[in-house]
Design a protein around this motif. Sequence first.
Motif: not given
Length: 481
Positions: A119-141
């Motif tokens: 999405p647009y970040n409404h800044s004149t300089s590049p901004q970091k866009v970060e997320d995580n793909l979370v793998f939850t194992l059946e063991s709870g890990v």
Amino acid sequence: MKYTRLLLFLGLAFSLLVSCSDDESFTLSTDRHLTFSIDTVKFDTVFSAVPTVTNSFWVYNRSGEGIRMSDIRLEKGNQTGYRVNVDGTYLGASQGYHTSNVELRDKDSIRVFVELTSPYNHSTSPQKVEDNLVFTLESGVQQRVNLNAFSWDAVQLRDVHISTDSTLTAGDTPIIIYGGITVDSAATLRIPAGTTLYFHADAGIDVYGRLISDGDPENEVVLRGDRIDHMFDYLPYDNVSGQWRGIHFYSSSYDNVLQYTDIHSTFDGIVIDSANVNRDKLILFASTVHNCQGYGVRSTNSRITLINSQITNTLNDCLCVDGGWAQVNGCTLAQFYPFDINRGVALRFFSTNHDLQLFHCLNSLVTGYSDIEMIGEQGDSAAIFNYAFSHCIIRDTTTIENVDTVYLFKNVSFEGADTTVVNGKKHFINIDTENLRYDFRLDSISPAIGYGDSKTIPQYDRVGRLRDEKPDIGAFEYYKE
């Protein structure tokens, strides 16, 4: 005997049953983890609201037992613009940006695909866009793969039509051109110093009127493709030819000036159509045309002047003059195009289609990989074929016969005749074909140093540096850092 066979049969059946049972079992041990081919998916810098290429990674189970993932999810859902497909399942809105009960047996793997439209970040300089793909194992890990990029807001222009005199300014944000820019025959488009235009693959500049690219030594105009990510870790798309269409000057166009302008990674850099040879078509001053999938500069029966300019690395010829009038002074024409061995030459001029009223090349360096990097061809014997070279170095191993070497080639060195010279690489600071890195400033061992004519060479070089009393030929004056 029958009893023995029965025991053998039962033993085999039991083994198969145990094997099947093991294959279908999934561990709950917290000591068993997944293995990932990468721990971070990086997209470099991307433009906001512009879809990226698809990156991917592998998820392996090397734990010795089956693992069931009770949940795989985007940690921030739909907030960051990442799109993920896990082994054929798209983690979209209808899925709640997650998937459940994904099974991965021992020594098996799945592939994950990731794209981003930030999405647009409404800044004149590049901004970091970060997320995580979370793998939850059946063991709870829980295990994570990080997704990150820097997103840069840009102005997106489509099918730009210049019908009146206009100035195209970038302001504080970059400009992406889709479809191209067309300059009408009665209009002038001016691109001011410091402007960078990013052209999509289908885009270029079609000039029926007039184009002024008004860079200066401190603030050049840059015309380039819109891919600001990498093809490979070592290779930015910006270093790959054919990223956009380039500039086309049509027959009705005159008095164009490109100064301190960097044009690179195009199909054809500059194409110039036939026109009135008595009127200036293009002045290319202190500029660069580099890494083209077609021609660098191709002029057909027009009047052009090239001063202090670098034209390098093209699939076809770097500079091709088909008749007309052309003067080249203080230029570097170098052919080290890396993507195809069937490349053209650094310089070609001929009168087979149109009279060559005048072609003068002064204080210039014409070189490259091949033994012959210059070709001149006269058509019909009645065709005008008027050319002359002065204070140049030209890579050519052929013997020049039946020409007036005093007038047509005055103080010209044909470096290819020297069998100790492997190719023209020795002239330049860096010709790195493996990593596609090029620096066409002169190296200290180049014979081009001090070979220029102080009476005729331009006073300043490609980057605005004053030439000394013993000037160097080519676009760049040698400068010891």
